[in-house]
Design an enzyme around this catalytic site. Structure first.
Site, PDB file in Angstrom:
ATOM      1  N   TYR A 326       1.423  -0.984   0.565  1.00  0.00           N
ATOM      2  CA  TYR A 326       0.143   0.103   0.098  1.00  0.00           C
ATOM      3  C   TYR A 326       0.924   0.862  -0.052  1.00  0.00           C
ATOM      4  O   TYR A 326       1.570   1.388   0.479  1.00  0.00           O
ATOM      5  CB  TYR A 326      -0.936   0.025   1.147  1.00  0.00           C
ATOM      6  CG  TYR A 326      -1.940   1.106   1.187  1.00  0.00           C
ATOM      7  CD1 TYR A 326      -2.398   2.110   0.148  1.00  0.00           C
ATOM      8  CD2 TYR A 326      -2.428   1.872   2.829  1.00  0.00           C
ATOM      9  CE1 TYR A 326      -2.937   3.067   0.455  1.00  0.00           C
ATOM     10  CE2 TYR A 326      -2.764   2.603   3.405  1.00  0.00           C
ATOM     11  CZ  TYR A 326      -3.756   3.668   1.961  1.00  0.00           C
ATOM     12  OH  TYR A 326      -4.470   4.823   2.409  1.00  0.00           O
ATOM     13  N   CYS A 327       0.759   1.979  -1.036  1.00  0.00           N
ATOM     14  CA  CYS A 327       1.347   3.401  -0.704  1.00  0.00           C
ATOM     15  C   CYS A 327       2.148   3.290  -1.699  1.00  0.00           C
ATOM     16  O   CYS A 327       3.319   2.591  -2.019  1.00  0.00           O
ATOM     17  CB  CYS A 327       0.516   3.881   0.501  1.00  0.00           C
ATOM     18  SG  CYS A 327       1.387   5.390   0.340  1.00  0.00           S
ATOM     19  N   LEU A 328       3.958   3.691  -0.195  1.00  0.00           N
ATOM     20  CA  LEU A 328       4.849   3.547  -0.373  1.00  0.00           C
ATOM     21  C   LEU A 328       5.537   2.448  -0.478  1.00  0.00           C
ATOM     22  O   LEU A 328       6.046   1.621  -1.177  1.00  0.00           O
ATOM     23  CB  LEU A 328       6.291   4.049   0.610  1.00  0.00           C
ATOM     24  CG  LEU A 328       7.750   4.010   0.604  1.00  0.00           C
ATOM     25  CD1 LEU A 328       8.022   4.858  -0.524  1.00  0.00           C
ATOM     26  CD2 LEU A 328       7.885   5.302   2.158  1.00  0.00           C
ATOM     27  N   GLY A 330       3.834  -0.215  -1.262  1.00  0.00           N
ATOM     28  CA  GLY A 330       3.364  -0.937  -2.635  1.00  0.00           C
ATOM     29  C   GLY A 330       4.926  -0.526  -3.325  1.00  0.00           C
ATOM     30  O   GLY A 330       5.350  -2.061  -4.420  1.00  0.00           O
TER      31      GLY A 330
END
Length: 595
Positions: A326-328, A330
């Protein structure tokens, strides 16, 4: 005692322990001038809110000098200004009641703005916004980066001077003050004093006490089954008599605490997955301190992502896992998957990336804060403490939506006395974390500035990796209103892969688009799969070709996970496995999340 701790770390992670970090050498006398420069830059950064004045000045000179030698363009702008002035003088505005608003701008929607003189105030402001937008576009020879920076700076100034921000020129504020006999202003001043105290003392915001980690949020039952210097690995208790063979391993961003994915039971993605028969492992990151200033980006891979995969496979006995980032987190999982593919590591059954960037070339307005000058300033500021403070990063994010996140809030809370109700995601967003200096500098320079990952230059353990090496099925999520990971930039991952990609686009922003439990009203998503060999569609063509589907993307993702899982279901594994080197250390949510 130290030997015992190191041994525990080795058993918990399944990997060799990390040696103690060496002290940083003192600066050499020959570098004293450079040290002085860096101290001065750090001081300038503190005074300027972390914004490089030199970068902004360079952009302004680029724009202004090209405009100065473009008489035709100046004539066009003068004509536009004259036309706007005539229309304002004739009927109070060239568009609707208050001019044509930018998308999401709600400042002048109240009917009170239709009356004189407030209509004139609003329409004049809108005309100024339209003129500056025209002035920063189409100037021959100006670099796109400079034009965007000047436009951004002009918008920040105009947003500050909006008539909605001042009591005398805001009819909504005046009406509320009259209706309450001035009590709204008294309440607003009380709110301002309360927030000033919170800022000065570092206390929690009013209402945050209703969202206590481990008591009202992050309450899904589980155990900490491994601990590294950077991460705790949490395994969640099963909720079904049988579970899928492959566990789900979630790697969240370390910009904020992990429990955005395990808020209240009603909107916990972790609890939802467990209820669907998945064994779930989550990485809970440590909140770094000054002692962690030299932590490298790759340590988040080895001490977080890889440690979690090792724990999940050893405890469950499954040879493969469903990896989620998720986000960073990811971005990190994409890097991890590419490195595993390069090295012949086949422990991934699938890869899911949620609002995560892998190509940073079109990463939205955050790129305006990424330049050599800006990063030099940021590095010097981080050198002072060894980390970047969470509030400074959140301040940058808020600037991208200043009208909603800064000015509108100040008007409502400090002028109209309407205290916003704190809900779970808001409380979580104030529970910030720090970013180690070395890691953050590498992340910004290599990924944002140089775009090394998308362009094939990013190295892991001294050798380059390529996203094209990833061969497992992918599920990629973008959010329509995401200003941190714009969905069109997320979608560009299609250009880097030769494997089936299921792309889903949900309405909502970076956080609320992801936290989208079934039953939430107004939720829709678009979804489609590009098989290996299918022709490429650009983002807008993809959007037009896929109709919205009512409901949460969680359900579509769950169906996709089911299809990529092997049968049959099996009895749930134990919580931890001491014999395998993963004893249960603590109850979830663990200790790192409280740091």
């Amino acid at each position: 005692m130290a030997r015992s701790t190191a041994a525990t770390t080795r058993r918990a992670t399944g990997t060799p322990s990390v040696p103690a970090r060496k002290a940083r050498p003192a600066a050499a006398p020959a570098a004293s001038a450079n040290l002085l420069d860096r101290k001065l830059w750090a001081l300038a950064g503190q005074l300027n809110g972390g914004v490089s004045v030199l970068a902004l000045t360079g952009a302004w000179l680029d724009w202004a000098s090209h405009l100065a030698v473009s008489p035709g363009r100046r004539m066009d702008l003068a004509t536009l200004a004259f036309s706007q002035a005539m229309q304002l003088a004739a009927d109070g505005g060239p568009f609707g009641p208050c001019g044509e608003a930018r998308e999401g701008d709600r400042r002048f929607r109240d009917p009170a703005w239709d009356r004189w003189p407030y209509r004139q105030f609003a329409c004049t402001h809108r005309a100024a916004e339209a003129w500056w937008e025209a002035a920063t576009r189409g100037v021959h020879g100006v670099s796109p980066q400079s034009a965007a920076m000047v436009d951004f700076a002009a918008r920040q100034i105009l947003d500050f001077w909006s008539p909605s921000n001042f009591m005398a020129t805001n009819p909504e504020v005046m009406q509320k003050a009259v209706a309450t006999g001035g009590q709204s202003l008294v309440e607003g001043f009380r709110h301002w004093l309360e927030d000033a105290r919170i800022t000065a003392t570092g206390a929690t915001a009013a209402g945050a006490e209703a969202f206590r980690v481990g008591e009202t949020v992050a309450v899904t039952p589980g155990k900490v089954v491994a601990r590294t210097p950077l991460a705790e690995i949490i395994q969640y208790a099963p909720a079904t008599p049988a579970v899928h063979a492959e566990p789900v391993v979630i790697v969240p961003a370390w910009i904020m605490k992990y429990y955005i994915l395990d808020l209240r039971p009603e909107n916990s993605l972790v609890r939802h997955l467990v209820a669907q028969g998945f064994t779930v492992f989550v990485v809970s990151w440590k909140n770094p301190t000054e002692a962690d200033r030299d932590v490298a980006f790759d340590q988040y891979r080895t001490e977080g992502a890889m440690a979690a995969i090792a724990a999940a496979t050893r405890i469950t006995g499954s040879p493969r896992v469903h990896a989620v980032g998720y986000c960073l987190g990811g971005t990190l999982m994409a890097i991890t998957a590419a490195a595993m593919a390069r090295d012949g590591d086949t422990r991934l059954a699938s890869l899911t990336l949620l609002a995560a960037l892998t190509d940073f070339h079109e990463a939205g307005e955050l790129r305006l804060f990424i330049s050599d000058s800006q990063l030099a300033l940021l590095e010097d500021m981080m050198e002072e403490r060894g980390y970047l403070e969470g509030p400074r990063m959140m301040g940058t994010f808020n600037l991208l939506r200043a009208n909603d996140l800064i000015w509108s809030r100040m008007v409502r809370e400090y002028m109209m006395g309407e205290r916003r109700r704190l809900f779970d995601i808001m409380a979580w967003s104030q529970d910030g974390t720090r970013m180690p200096a070395r890691m953050h500098a590498h992340y910004l320079r290599s990924l944002y500035l140089a775009n090394d990952l998308a362009e094939g230059r990013f190295t892991v353990e001294g050798r380059t990796i390529a996203l094209q090496d990833i061969r497992v099925p992918l599920f990629v999520l973008g959010a329509e209103w995401d200003h941190i990971a714009p969905w069109r930039a997320v979608y560009k991952l299609h250009l880097s892969l030769d494997t089936p990609v299921t792309f889903a686009l949900t309405n909502g922003g970076h956080n609320q688009g992801v936290v989208s439990p079934p039953g939430t009203s107004g939720r829709v998503h678009r979804i489609g799969t590009r098989e290996d060999g299918d022709p490429h569609l650009d983002a807008d063509a993809w959007f037009a070709a896929h109709d919205p589907v009512e409901g949460s993307w969680w359900m579509s993702w769950g169906d996709w996970l089911n299809r990529t899982s092997t049968a049959p279901m099996r009895p749930p594994p134990p919580l931890g496995d001491a014999a395998a080197g993963y004893p249960a250390l603590d109850e979830a949510p663990g200790t790192y999340v409280r740091g």
